[in-house]
Design an enzyme around this catalytic site. Sequence first.
Site, PDB file in Angstrom:
ATOM      1  N   THR A   1       0.868  -0.955   0.170  1.00  0.00           N
ATOM      2  CA  THR A   1       0.023   0.308  -0.081  1.00  0.00           C
ATOM      3  C   THR A   1       0.734   1.492   0.333  1.00  0.00           C
TER       4      THR A   1
ATOM      5  N   GLY B   1       3.296  -3.136   8.704  1.00  0.00           N
ATOM      6  CA  GLY B   1       3.781  -3.469   9.660  1.00  0.00           C
ATOM      7  C   GLY B   1       4.673  -3.882  10.511  1.00  0.00           C
TER       8      GLY B   1
ATOM      9  N   GLU C   1      -6.630  -5.889   4.693  1.00  0.00           N
ATOM     10  CA  GLU C   1      -6.018  -7.626   3.431  1.00  0.00           C
ATOM     11  C   GLU C   1      -7.441  -7.147   2.269  1.00  0.00           C
TER      12      GLU C   1
HETATM   13  C1  LIG Z   1       5.051 -13.103  15.923  1.00  0.00           C
HETATM   14  C2  LIG Z   1       3.820 -12.930  16.203  1.00  0.00           C
HETATM   15  C3  LIG Z   1       2.341 -13.603  15.299  1.00  0.00           C
HETATM   16  C4  LIG Z   1       2.854 -14.385  13.834  1.00  0.00           C
HETATM   17  C5  LIG Z   1       1.685 -14.901  13.626  1.00  0.00           C
HETATM   18  C6  LIG Z   1       1.914 -15.637  12.224  1.00  0.00           C
HETATM   19  C7  LIG Z   1       0.641 -16.357  11.345  1.00  0.00           C
HETATM   20  C8  LIG Z   1      -0.735 -15.106  11.324  1.00  0.00           C
HETATM   21  C9  LIG Z   1      -1.006 -14.814   9.798  1.00  0.00           C
HETATM   22  C10 LIG Z   1      -2.355 -14.745   9.209  1.00  0.00           C
HETATM   23  C11 LIG Z   1      -2.197 -13.094  10.384  1.00  0.00           C
HETATM   24  C12 LIG Z   1      -0.993 -12.002   9.263  1.00  0.00           C
HETATM   25  C13 LIG Z   1      -2.217 -10.835   8.874  1.00  0.00           C
HETATM   26  C14 LIG Z   1      -1.024  -9.924   8.832  1.00  0.00           C
HETATM   27  C15 LIG Z   1      -1.787  -8.564   9.439  1.00  0.00           C
HETATM   28  C16 LIG Z   1      -2.226  -8.074   8.117  1.00  0.00           C
HETATM   29  C17 LIG Z   1      -1.987  -6.340   7.881  1.00  0.00           C
HETATM   30  C18 LIG Z   1      -2.154  -6.488   6.680  1.00  0.00           C
HETATM   31  C19 LIG Z   1      -1.636  -6.181   5.440  1.00  0.00           C
HETATM   32  C20 LIG Z   1      -2.187  -5.366   4.077  1.00  0.00           C
HETATM   33  O1  LIG Z   1      -3.568  -5.121   4.596  1.00  0.00           O
HETATM   34  S1  LIG Z   1      -1.376  -6.145   2.696  1.00  0.00           S
HETATM   35  C21 LIG Z   1      -2.143  -5.077   1.489  1.00  0.00           C
HETATM   36  C22 LIG Z   1      -3.533  -5.878   1.077  1.00  0.00           C
HETATM   37  N1  LIG Z   1      -4.231  -4.121   0.605  1.00  0.00           N
HETATM   38  C23 LIG Z   1      -4.927  -5.672  -0.709  1.00  0.00           C
HETATM   39  O2  LIG Z   1      -5.439  -6.175   0.166  1.00  0.00           O
HETATM   40  C24 LIG Z   1      -5.772  -4.397  -2.139  1.00  0.00           C
HETATM   41  C25 LIG Z   1      -6.939  -5.473  -2.186  1.00  0.00           C
HETATM   42  N2  LIG Z   1      -6.811  -5.051  -3.623  1.00  0.00           N
HETATM   43  C26 LIG Z   1      -6.800  -6.161  -4.524  1.00  0.00           C
HETATM   44  O3  LIG Z   1      -6.970  -6.922  -4.021  1.00  0.00           O
HETATM   45  C27 LIG Z   1      -6.879  -5.702  -6.336  1.00  0.00           C
HETATM   46  O4  LIG Z   1      -6.751  -4.976  -6.451  1.00  0.00           O
HETATM   47  C28 LIG Z   1      -8.891  -6.340  -7.086  1.00  0.00           C
HETATM   48  C29 LIG Z   1      -9.146  -7.698  -6.330  1.00  0.00           C
HETATM   49  C30 LIG Z   1      -9.604  -5.377  -6.033  1.00  0.00           C
HETATM   50  C31 LIG Z   1      -8.777  -5.018  -7.959  1.00  0.00           C
HETATM   51  O5  LIG Z   1      -7.370  -5.648  -9.210  1.00  0.00           O
HETATM   52  P1  LIG Z   1      -7.638  -5.646 -10.401  1.00  0.00           P
HETATM   53  O6  LIG Z   1      -8.751  -4.207 -10.452  1.00  0.00           O
HETATM   54  O7  LIG Z   1      -6.725  -5.873 -10.852  1.00  0.00           O
HETATM   55  O8  LIG Z   1      -8.674  -7.089 -10.379  1.00  0.00           O
HETATM   56  P2  LIG Z   1      -9.615  -6.599 -11.759  1.00  0.00           P
HETATM   57  O9  LIG Z   1      -9.625  -5.765 -12.456  1.00  0.00           O
HETATM   58  O10 LIG Z   1     -10.787  -6.484 -10.365  1.00  0.00           O
HETATM   59  O11 LIG Z   1      -9.999  -9.067 -11.506  1.00  0.00           O
HETATM   60  C32 LIG Z   1      -9.316  -9.120 -12.859  1.00  0.00           C
HETATM   61  C33 LIG Z   1      -8.908 -10.437 -12.349  1.00  0.00           C
HETATM   62  O12 LIG Z   1      -8.098 -11.130 -11.817  1.00  0.00           O
HETATM   63  C34 LIG Z   1      -8.630 -11.905 -10.425  1.00  0.00           C
HETATM   64  N3  LIG Z   1      -7.736 -11.418  -9.065  1.00  0.00           N
HETATM   65  C35 LIG Z   1      -7.678 -10.615  -8.580  1.00  0.00           C
HETATM   66  N4  LIG Z   1      -7.595 -10.637  -7.516  1.00  0.00           N
HETATM   67  C36 LIG Z   1      -7.275 -11.716  -7.449  1.00  0.00           C
HETATM   68  C37 LIG Z   1      -6.981 -13.193  -6.175  1.00  0.00           C
HETATM   69  N5  LIG Z   1      -5.814 -12.368  -4.959  1.00  0.00           N
HETATM   70  N6  LIG Z   1      -6.256 -14.028  -7.223  1.00  0.00           N
HETATM   71  C38 LIG Z   1      -6.935 -14.722  -7.485  1.00  0.00           C
HETATM   72  N7  LIG Z   1      -7.599 -13.702  -9.084  1.00  0.00           N
HETATM   73  C39 LIG Z   1      -7.225 -12.511  -8.339  1.00  0.00           C
HETATM   74  C40 LIG Z   1     -10.317 -11.095 -10.283  1.00  0.00           C
HETATM   75  O13 LIG Z   1     -11.400 -12.542 -10.317  1.00  0.00           O
HETATM   76  C41 LIG Z   1     -10.312 -10.635 -11.776  1.00  0.00           C
HETATM   77  O14 LIG Z   1     -10.630 -12.188 -12.484  1.00  0.00           O
HETATM   78  P3  LIG Z   1     -11.680 -12.268 -13.559  1.00  0.00           P
HETATM   79  O15 LIG Z   1     -10.894 -11.400 -15.000  1.00  0.00           O
HETATM   80  O16 LIG Z   1     -12.856 -11.814 -13.311  1.00  0.00           O
HETATM   81  O17 LIG Z   1     -11.629 -13.696 -14.313  1.00  0.00           O
HETATM   82  C1  LIG Z   2      -4.395  -1.144  10.410  1.00  0.00           C
HETATM   83  C2  LIG Z   2      -3.794  -1.863   9.321  1.00  0.00           C
HETATM   84  C3  LIG Z   2      -2.673  -2.111   8.873  1.00  0.00           C
HETATM   85  C4  LIG Z   2      -1.958  -1.926   7.518  1.00  0.00           C
HETATM   86  N1  LIG Z   2      -1.571  -3.379   7.050  1.00  0.00           N
HETATM   87  C5  LIG Z   2      -0.445  -2.884   5.889  1.00  0.00           C
HETATM   88  C6  LIG Z   2       0.500  -3.973   5.478  1.00  0.00           C
HETATM   89  O1  LIG Z   2       1.720  -4.202   6.308  1.00  0.00           O
HETATM   90  N2  LIG Z   2       1.115  -3.478   4.163  1.00  0.00           N
HETATM   91  C7  LIG Z   2       0.224  -2.786   3.522  1.00  0.00           C
HETATM   92  O2  LIG Z   2       0.356  -3.158   2.333  1.00  0.00           O
HETATM   93  N3  LIG Z   2      -0.938  -2.341   3.336  1.00  0.00           N
HETATM   94  C8  LIG Z   2      -1.056  -2.183   4.915  1.00  0.00           C
HETATM   95  N4  LIG Z   2      -1.959  -1.452   5.065  1.00  0.00           N
HETATM   96  C9  LIG Z   2      -3.049  -1.195   4.107  1.00  0.00           C
HETATM   97  C10 LIG Z   2      -4.637  -1.814   3.520  1.00  0.00           C
HETATM   98  O3  LIG Z   2      -4.222  -2.301   2.683  1.00  0.00           O
HETATM   99  C11 LIG Z   2      -5.757  -0.599   2.807  1.00  0.00           C
HETATM  100  O4  LIG Z   2      -5.822   0.603   3.450  1.00  0.00           O
HETATM  101  C12 LIG Z   2      -6.653  -1.373   2.155  1.00  0.00           C
HETATM  102  O5  LIG Z   2      -5.922  -2.495   1.042  1.00  0.00           O
HETATM  103  C13 LIG Z   2      -7.515  -0.618   1.618  1.00  0.00           C
HETATM  104  O6  LIG Z   2      -6.788   0.392   0.421  1.00  0.00           O
HETATM  105  P1  LIG Z   2      -6.915   2.048   1.123  1.00  0.00           P
HETATM  106  O7  LIG Z   2      -6.654   2.635   2.395  1.00  0.00           O
HETATM  107  O8  LIG Z   2      -6.429   2.910  -0.366  1.00  0.00           O
HETATM  108  O9  LIG Z   2      -8.513   2.409   0.606  1.00  0.00           O
HETATM  109  P2  LIG Z   2      -9.707   2.670  -0.557  1.00  0.00           P
HETATM  110  O10 LIG Z   2      -9.580   1.737  -1.577  1.00  0.00           O
HETATM  111  O11 LIG Z   2      -9.078   3.970  -1.294  1.00  0.00           O
HETATM  112  O12 LIG Z   2     -11.826   2.600   0.546  1.00  0.00           O
HETATM  113  C14 LIG Z   2     -11.619   4.052   0.468  1.00  0.00           C
HETATM  114  C15 LIG Z   2     -13.185   4.195   0.180  1.00  0.00           C
HETATM  115  O13 LIG Z   2     -13.622   3.672  -1.441  1.00  0.00           O
HETATM  116  C16 LIG Z   2     -14.230   2.749  -2.045  1.00  0.00           C
HETATM  117  N5  LIG Z   2     -13.205   2.102  -2.556  1.00  0.00           N
HETATM  118  C17 LIG Z   2     -12.401   1.623  -3.430  1.00  0.00           C
HETATM  119  N6  LIG Z   2     -12.266   1.081  -4.489  1.00  0.00           N
HETATM  120  C18 LIG Z   2     -13.636   0.414  -4.728  1.00  0.00           C
HETATM  121  C19 LIG Z   2     -13.959  -0.269  -6.283  1.00  0.00           C
HETATM  122  N7  LIG Z   2     -13.343  -0.186  -7.177  1.00  0.00           N
HETATM  123  N8  LIG Z   2     -15.515   0.293  -5.812  1.00  0.00           N
HETATM  124  C20 LIG Z   2     -15.922   0.664  -5.047  1.00  0.00           C
HETATM  125  N9  LIG Z   2     -15.404   1.360  -3.963  1.00  0.00           N
HETATM  126  C21 LIG Z   2     -14.215   1.886  -3.444  1.00  0.00           C
HETATM  127  C22 LIG Z   2     -13.364   1.686  -0.533  1.00  0.00           C
HETATM  128  O14 LIG Z   2     -14.806   0.709  -0.335  1.00  0.00           O
HETATM  129  C23 LIG Z   2     -13.944   2.336   0.439  1.00  0.00           C
HETATM  130  O15 LIG Z   2     -14.906   3.069   0.961  1.00  0.00           O
HETATM  131  C24 LIG Z   2      -2.829  -1.595   6.403  1.00  0.00           C
HETATM  132  C25 LIG Z   2      -3.917  -0.725   6.994  1.00  0.00           C
HETATM  133  C26 LIG Z   2      -4.679  -0.424   7.858  1.00  0.00           C
HETATM  134  C27 LIG Z   2      -5.795   0.337   8.694  1.00  0.00           C
END
Ligand SMILES: CCCCCCCC/C=C\CCCCCCC/C=C/C(=O)SCCNC(=O)CCNC(=O)[C@H](O)C(C)(C)COP(=O)(O)OP(=O)(O)OC[C@H]1O[C@@H](n2cnc3c(N)ncnc32)[C@H](O)[C@@H]1OP(=O)(O)O
Ligand SMILES: Cc1cc2nc3c(=O)[nH]c(=O)nc-3n(C[C@H](O)[C@H](O)[C@H](O)COP(=O)(O)OP(=O)(O)OC[C@H]3O[C@@H](n4cnc5c(N)ncnc54)[C@H](O)[C@@H]3O)c2cc1C
Length: 596
Positions: A79, A118, A362
């Site tokens: 992110t 994180g 996530e």
């Molecule tokens: C020592 C202490 C304890 C240790 C414990 C260890 C074990 C713990 C285990 C687990 C807990 C760990 C917790 C960790 C803490 C986490 C902290 C946070 C981390 C983060 O947030 S990381 C960043 C996360 N970010 C996101 O999730 C972003 C979300 N966005 C997306 O996923 C994508 O961009 C999208 C899917 C929303 C949109 O992407 P895009 O526009 O490119 O895609 P589309 O056009 O919509 O779809 C295209 C096509 O791709 C397919 N698709 C999309 N995503 C996936 C996927 N992930 N896998 C497979 N396929 C995917 C989608 O279905 C489309 O397919 P079709 O075209 O329809 O066929």
């Molecule tokens: C506590 C915490 C820990 C995190 N840890 C990590 C980390 O370790 N590593 C990392 O990489 N990231 C991390 N993140 C980031 C996290 O993955 C993002 O915040 C999350 O994926 C949401 O994306 P954004 O913040 O860009 O929100 P945005 O996508 O900008 O969301 C803002 C608003 O827009 C809307 N929106 C966005 N796209 C669409 C769409 N296509 N259609 C309709 N509505 C839409 C959403 O629903 C929401 O209401 C962390 C976040 C938090 C809060």
Amino acid sequence: MYGQIVRDGLVNVTGIEDLGLTSPVLQRTSDAFFKEISPFLLHFGMFVPTIIGQCTPEQQAKWLPLAMDLKIIGTYAQTELGHGTFIRGLETTATYDASTEQFILKTPKLSSYKWWAGGLGKTANHCIVLAQLYTKGVCHGPHPFIVQIRDTETHMPLPGIKVGEIGPKLGFNTADNGFLGFEDFRIPRENLMMKNAQVTKDGTYVKVARHGKLTYGTMVFVRVMLVSDMAYCLAKAVTIAVRYSAVRRQSQPKPDQPEPQVLDYLTQQHKLFICISTAHAMKLTSTWLWNTFTGVLADMRDGNTDTLPELHALSSCLKAISTSDTSALIEQCRFACGGHGYMYSSNLPALYSFATATRTYEGDYTVLLLQTARFLVKSWEQMDEGKPLTPTLAYLEQSRNGSQVSWDDSPEGIVRGFDAVAAGRIGACVKSIRKHINNGMDYEDAWQMTTVQLVGAAEAHCRAVICRVYRDETARLTAGCSPGVKAVLDQLSTLYLLYWALERTGDLLRFSSLSERDIENLQARYEALLLKIRPNAVGLVDAFDFRDEVLMSTLGSYDGRVYERLMEEALKTPLNREPVSDSFHKYIKPMMQGKL
Ligand SMILES: CCCCCCCC/C=C\CCCCCCC/C=C/C(=O)SCCNC(=O)CCNC(=O)[C@H](O)C(C)(C)COP(=O)(O)OP(=O)(O)OC[C@H]1O[C@@H](n2cnc3c(N)ncnc32)[C@H](O)[C@@H]1OP(=O)(O)O
Ligand SMILES: Cc1cc2nc3c(=O)[nH]c(=O)nc-3n(C[C@H](O)[C@H](O)[C@H](O)COP(=O)(O)OP(=O)(O)OC[C@H]3O[C@@H](n4cnc5c(N)ncnc54)[C@H](O)[C@@H]3O)c2cc1C
């Protein structure tokens, strides 16, 4: 504060090495150290899994021992300030320089800064960086790179690296979330994680994976894990709330009676017993999802990615719904504890802030449900073309002839009712999209105009999956249990079905033959079931078996000494070290004397 956090984190991850650093062990023991999370969570939760999922065997041989022995400490930086959901829009670039066989990492502008990872602020010295890969002037999209950001001896940021902590948040304040910027920072070619795509020494891009989204594999893994995490989080919260409700006595419904335990109020049971039931539902569903996940991994190891789309759809909606339900129900647990639920020492605020964050990270709730909806609409269209449906969508067939499902209030009948609601809502979305297209919209606009309904259809599909899995798994797992255990667990899964049937009467009236009289019957059965569960409520949360050290709660400790613990914690507050704060002499007294 940070020093204590790191000390506790290291005791956690090193002190249990003999138990084996498996995820579940680490996850559960870390709860005895942190009310929120460890600064090492990302190391084990995403950095290590990404090395396993995105590196070649040779790269794993280099990096995995270093990571598992904590010779390097990592995180996952995807992110950015300007992008989180839209991964394809990430701005950080990695441009290949064939003359030196290096990638040059750049943060083009402020919005390109990595933000949120994180452990990134002050703990990690390495990280996985998702950057747009450029070679020979062509952009190949976001790819994962392993990047050293701090000197492993001095911990100083390396030249060209700007890194720091992002500051206080609603919760997760032991997570050390950070920001990261690159100024022409060079890394070796070999630091591109090359399991799914490679760049040769001369800069040729070679796509290895057959599926374009395997780079997103770590996110799927974490989403699957988070469903189980939510079950655990909710189980802790309801243990606290039910135990407190058994201790707390309040009001006098009958003049000549003593104040009752608040747990005896039907409204209190309505708040809390769905939480017990939901914790079980999510735990059983998470185990089912994990088995689905490992099955898809096995298929992919054989080169077959056909089952990946259904896994992505399932992990997306189950992560969204489990985190949303858990956030709402933990807040409901807090409400059920009155003022004392608002005390930080109750641990309900920390549990809530953890869960509500998980609804966002996530993958944001709305965005992930729309991913599931994309799969549901595509499946409907495939059904129209006579193609086979995947197992979790078999229920769509029943809607093919459009006939209304006859209402049956048995548990199995209610599960079928939720199938009918999901099928009906997906069908309504397809109809809406087609109507907009017939009125001249292109597909993208027709989709956007239907997204509110699409989110609802994905939620309905997820609810139907949870209901079916919960019911089936309860029956399977209790087959050999004593009649008593079997009866109580059946009561909990029935309560879940009745609760959600009453929450979704509108949908059931629309897509089944449910009548007003049926609703009255559902309500009466639900209330009677709450009374049946009441005698076992404390036993049911005791069965979650949380030690006091893990619950960390003045309200939920096993001995029920709530008021003593609240006072003990209050007296520990720094403000209580002196009877009069020096602020009195500095500010209040001069103000009283008109001297301010
Ligand atoms: C020592 C202490 C304890 C240790 C414990 C260890 C074990 C713990 C285990 C687990 C807990 C760990 C917790 C960790 C803490 C986490 C902290 C946070 C981390 C983060 O947030 S990381 C960043 C996360 N970010 C996101 O999730 C972003 C979300 N966005 C997306 O996923 C994508 O961009 C999208 C899917 C929303 C949109 O992407 P895009 O526009 O490119 O895609 P589309 O056009 O919509 O779809 C295209 C096509 O791709 C397919 N698709 C999309 N995503 C996936 C996927 N992930 N896998 C497979 N396929 C995917 C989608 O279905 C489309 O397919 P079709 O075209 O329809 O066929
Ligand atoms: C506590 C915490 C820990 C995190 N840890 C990590 C980390 O370790 N590593 C990392 O990489 N990231 C991390 N993140 C980031 C996290 O993955 C993002 O915040 C999350 O994926 C949401 O994306 P954004 O913040 O860009 O929100 P945005 O996508 O900008 O969301 C803002 C608003 O827009 C809307 N929106 C966005 N796209 C669409 C769409 N296509 N259609 C309709 N509505 C839409 C959403 O629903 C929401 O209401 C962390 C976040 C938090 C809060």
